[in-house]
Write a protein that holds these residues in place. Structure first.
Motif, mmCIF file in Angstrom:
data_model
loop_
_atom_site.group_PDB
_atom_site.id
_atom_site.type_symbol
_atom_site.label_atom_id
_atom_site.label_comp_id
_atom_site.label_asym_id
_atom_site.label_seq_id
_atom_site.Cartn_x
_atom_site.Cartn_y
_atom_site.Cartn_z
ATOM 1 N N LEU A 101 0.842 -1.205 0.000
ATOM 2 C CA LEU A 101 0.000 0.000 0.000
ATOM 3 C C LEU A 101 0.875 1.252 0.000
ATOM 4 C CD1 LEU A 101 -2.787 1.266 0.074
ATOM 5 C CD2 LEU A 101 -2.800 1.025 2.564
ATOM 6 N N GLU A 102 1.969 1.217 0.746
ATOM 7 C CA GLU A 102 2.933 2.327 0.721
ATOM 8 C C GLU A 102 3.409 2.590 -0.701
ATOM 9 O OE1 GLU A 102 5.930 2.943 4.264
ATOM 10 O OE2 GLU A 102 5.860 0.824 3.745
ATOM 11 N N ASP A 103 3.799 1.512 -1.387
ATOM 12 C CA ASP A 103 4.321 1.639 -2.750
ATOM 13 C C ASP A 103 3.265 2.208 -3.691
ATOM 14 O OD1 ASP A 103 6.678 0.546 -1.856
ATOM 15 O OD2 ASP A 103 6.237 -1.482 -2.595
ATOM 16 N N ALA A 104 2.016 1.725 -3.538
ATOM 17 C CA ALA A 104 0.945 2.143 -4.448
ATOM 18 C C ALA A 104 0.587 3.612 -4.253
ATOM 19 C CB ALA A 104 -0.285 1.266 -4.240
ATOM 20 N N LEU A 105 0.524 4.053 -2.989
ATOM 21 C CA LEU A 105 0.140 5.435 -2.709
ATOM 22 C C LEU A 105 1.314 6.404 -2.834
ATOM 23 C CD1 LEU A 105 -2.217 4.997 0.402
ATOM 24 C CD2 LEU A 105 -2.870 5.408 -1.982
ATOM 25 N N GLY A 106 2.540 5.868 -2.739
ATOM 26 C CA GLY A 106 3.703 6.741 -2.771
ATOM 27 C C GLY A 106 3.829 7.575 -1.508
ATOM 28 N N ILE A 107 3.301 7.031 -0.400
ATOM 29 C CA ILE A 107 3.312 7.727 0.899
ATOM 30 C C ILE A 107 3.886 6.767 1.929
ATOM 31 C CG2 ILE A 107 1.899 8.895 2.659
ATOM 32 C CD1 ILE A 107 -0.244 9.301 0.529
ATOM 33 N N SER A 108 4.659 7.290 2.874
ATOM 34 C CA SER A 108 5.238 6.432 3.902
ATOM 35 C C SER A 108 4.163 5.883 4.827
ATOM 36 C CB SER A 108 6.279 7.198 4.723
ATOM 37 O OG SER A 108 5.635 8.145 5.549
ATOM 38 N N ARG A 109 4.445 4.734 5.396
ATOM 39 C CA ARG A 109 3.518 4.097 6.326
ATOM 40 C C ARG A 109 3.192 5.020 7.496
ATOM 41 N NH1 ARG A 109 5.052 -1.882 8.190
ATOM 42 N NH2 ARG A 109 5.228 -1.928 5.936
ATOM 43 N N GLN A 161 -11.019 8.684 2.879
ATOM 44 C CA GLN A 161 -10.683 9.862 2.081
ATOM 45 C C GLN A 161 -9.640 9.554 1.007
ATOM 46 O OE1 GLN A 161 -12.418 12.674 2.266
ATOM 47 N NE2 GLN A 161 -13.647 11.601 3.829
ATOM 48 N N SER A 162 -9.067 8.352 1.067
ATOM 49 C CA SER A 162 -8.112 7.944 0.035
ATOM 50 C C SER A 162 -8.813 7.457 -1.226
ATOM 51 C CB SER A 162 -7.200 6.822 0.568
ATOM 52 O OG SER A 162 -6.434 7.262 1.671
ATOM 53 N N GLN A 182 -7.191 6.997 -4.700
ATOM 54 C CA GLN A 182 -6.545 8.260 -5.073
ATOM 55 C C GLN A 182 -5.064 8.223 -4.717
ATOM 56 O OE1 GLN A 182 -8.305 10.040 -6.881
ATOM 57 N NE2 GLN A 182 -10.143 10.922 -5.975
ATOM 58 N N ARG A 183 -4.230 8.787 -5.625
ATOM 59 C CA ARG A 183 -2.787 8.857 -5.387
ATOM 60 C C ARG A 183 -2.311 10.277 -5.631
ATOM 61 N NH1 ARG A 183 -0.554 3.862 -8.913
ATOM 62 N NH2 ARG A 183 -1.944 4.771 -10.457
ATOM 63 N N THR A 184 -1.463 10.763 -4.730
ATOM 64 C CA THR A 184 -1.048 12.177 -4.813
ATOM 65 C C THR A 184 -0.185 12.463 -6.039
ATOM 66 O OG1 THR A 184 0.829 11.658 -3.369
ATOM 67 C CG2 THR A 184 -1.155 12.531 -2.321
ATOM 68 N N MET A 185 0.669 11.517 -6.422
ATOM 69 C CA MET A 185 1.620 11.767 -7.501
ATOM 70 C C MET A 185 1.280 11.010 -8.784
ATOM 71 S SD MET A 185 3.684 13.845 -6.032
ATOM 72 C CE MET A 185 5.101 13.885 -7.131
ATOM 73 N N ASP A 186 0.076 10.424 -8.847
ATOM 74 C CA ASP A 186 -0.256 9.610 -10.020
ATOM 75 C C ASP A 186 -1.765 9.605 -10.221
ATOM 76 O OD1 ASP A 186 0.147 7.947 -12.179
ATOM 77 O OD2 ASP A 186 1.521 6.621 -11.115
ATOM 78 N N ASP A 187 -2.183 8.991 -11.340
ATOM 79 C CA ASP A 187 -3.613 8.881 -11.619
ATOM 80 C C ASP A 187 -4.266 7.931 -10.618
ATOM 81 O OD1 ASP A 187 -3.327 10.525 -13.829
ATOM 82 O OD2 ASP A 187 -2.959 8.841 -15.206
ATOM 83 N N PRO A 188 -5.594 8.062 -10.419
ATOM 84 C CA PRO A 188 -6.296 7.128 -9.538
ATOM 85 C C PRO A 188 -6.082 5.683 -9.997
ATOM 86 C CG PRO A 188 -7.720 8.974 -10.090
ATOM 87 C CD PRO A 188 -6.494 9.093 -10.955
ATOM 88 N N LEU A 189 -6.018 4.778 -9.021
ATOM 89 C CA LEU A 189 -5.760 3.372 -9.300
ATOM 90 C C LEU A 189 -7.055 2.576 -9.147
ATOM 91 C CD1 LEU A 189 -3.572 1.124 -9.774
ATOM 92 C CD2 LEU A 189 -3.434 0.939 -7.276
ATOM 93 N N PRO A 190 -7.580 1.980 -10.239
ATOM 94 C CA PRO A 190 -8.784 1.139 -10.117
ATOM 95 C C PRO A 190 -8.455 -0.121 -9.312
ATOM 96 C CG PRO A 190 -8.335 1.725 -12.419
ATOM 97 C CD PRO A 190 -7.113 2.065 -11.639
#
Length: 360
Positions: free
Chosen positions: A40-48, A58-59, A88-96
């Motif tokens: 999940l960290e990798d997918a969102l690009g956010i630290s745990r 809200q994600s 939703q991802r901050t640095m990328d398109d939404p992930l289905p």
């Protein structure tokens, strides 16, 4: 002294989730994240650290769907809820993603598992490929044995008949046709049975030694008009495997590529690239691996014909006139015996066969 009854921290309790390829969050009934796994960290690009404690609904593009699923999961502790959503991802398109919401082991905890649609499609494709390979293996073995027995009798009968045709050489031509064709079929049957007969000889394998052996064989067969380029990652470690099987697998792929490059070889601008890389946190065969070998065999040929693109690993399927259609089937079999798989990405002007094998 009384044993400690303190609750282990979430990072320790949920550590097995870090081994999963799917995205996992453990949340409380209100949606606050208690634990997030590394996928999940990798997918969102956010630290745990930043994910944990956040309002997880809200994600998603539609937070209400997860809020509703969490309430239903708490009320109905026996079942799992599934739905499709956009993460939703901050640095990328939404992930289905395909979302599965289920009650956790402890009251007040809900497990939210998310499988990216692309990953789900890939897993289904790999599962079909493995099922197909197993079915092909059984079919080939049965078919080869059924052919082999009468084939020996057919050849023997032709030889006996030939011995009775003294002085009738014009008729011996026909018996020779029977014998030659029986021998050709025998060779085909032997090739079909080869991977199932030979024992799996395991030892330390350096993939670049495998590549160099293949390069030498290809350059000896195609000395002009073909450039074989190398792009190796020197940090790749050795691994346990069958060196000869891997040489044969890579050689079959490279040889197929060279046969597709016939026109470019004649023109003098054919290119074959052997490229190696380390893949990190990669998923294939329904399993997530920390490290894997990526070996690419890339050519600048016309590409795999569209009509057979989905069937190129099936036995007896060939895009070349007179081809046996066994090279890629055997390559896939050998790689699968190393718990890996072969993928193909092909467009006119560039065909890339990628071998993936788990590393220790």
């Amino acid at each position: 002294m009384k044993p400690s009854t303190s609750t282990p921290p979430p990072a320790l309790r949920f550590a097995p989730f870090d081994l999963l390829a799917t995205l996992v969050a453990v949340v409380d009934p209100g949606g606050r994240v208690v634990f997030a796994n590394s996928a999940l960290e990798d997918a969102l690009g956010i630290s745990r650290r930043n994910i944990e404690g956040s309002d997880f609904p809200q994600s998603f593009s539609e937070p209400g769907l997860l809020h509703s699923a969490l309430q239903r999961a708490v009320q109905n502790a026996s079942g799992a809820l599934r739905y499709e959503a956009q993460l939703q991802r901050t640095m990328d398109d939404p992930l289905p993603v395909h979302v599965v919401v289920a009650p956790g082991d402890r009251e007040g905890e809900v497990v939210v598992e998310m499988l990216p649609q692309e990953q789900l499609a890939r897993q289904e494709r790999e599962e079909r490929l493995l099922d197909q390979a197993r079915a092909n293996k059984e079919l080939i073995r049965n078919l080869a044995h059924e052919i082999k027995n009468p084939l020996g009798g057919l050849r023997g009968a032709a030889q006996l008949l030939e011995m009775e045709l003294e002085g009738r050489d014009h008729l011996k031509e026909y018996t020779q046709v029977i014998i030659r064709e029986a021998d050709r079929l025998q060779t085909l049957v032997d090739r079909l049975l080869a991977p199932h007969r030979r024992p799996h000889v395991v030892g330390d394998v350096n993939i670049h030694e495998v590549c160099e052996r293949v390069r030498a064989l290809i350059e000896a067969e195609f000395p002009r008009g073909l450039k074989v380029a190398r792009d190796y990652d020197a940090s790749l470690p050795e691994f346990r495997g069958d060196r000869e099987q891997l040489i044969q697998a890579v050689l079959n792929i490279a040889h197929n590529a060279c046969q597709a490059l016939t026109e470019r070889i004649a023109a003098g601008d054919a290119q074959l690239i052997l490229l190696t890389r380390i893949a990190r946190q990669v998923t294939f065969g329904k399993q997530r691996y920390r490290l894997a070998l990526e070996l690419h065999v890339i050519d600048n040929g016309p590409g795999v014909p569209q009509a057979i693109k989905d069937r190129i690993f099936n036995p007896l399927v060939s895009g070349r006139e007179g081809g046996s259609g066994l090279g890629l089937t055997l390559a896939q079999t050998f790689v699968q015996q190393h718990h890996g798989l072969i993928e193909c990405d092909s467009v006119p002007g560039r065909t890339d066969f990628k071998i993936l094998i788990p590393l220790p």
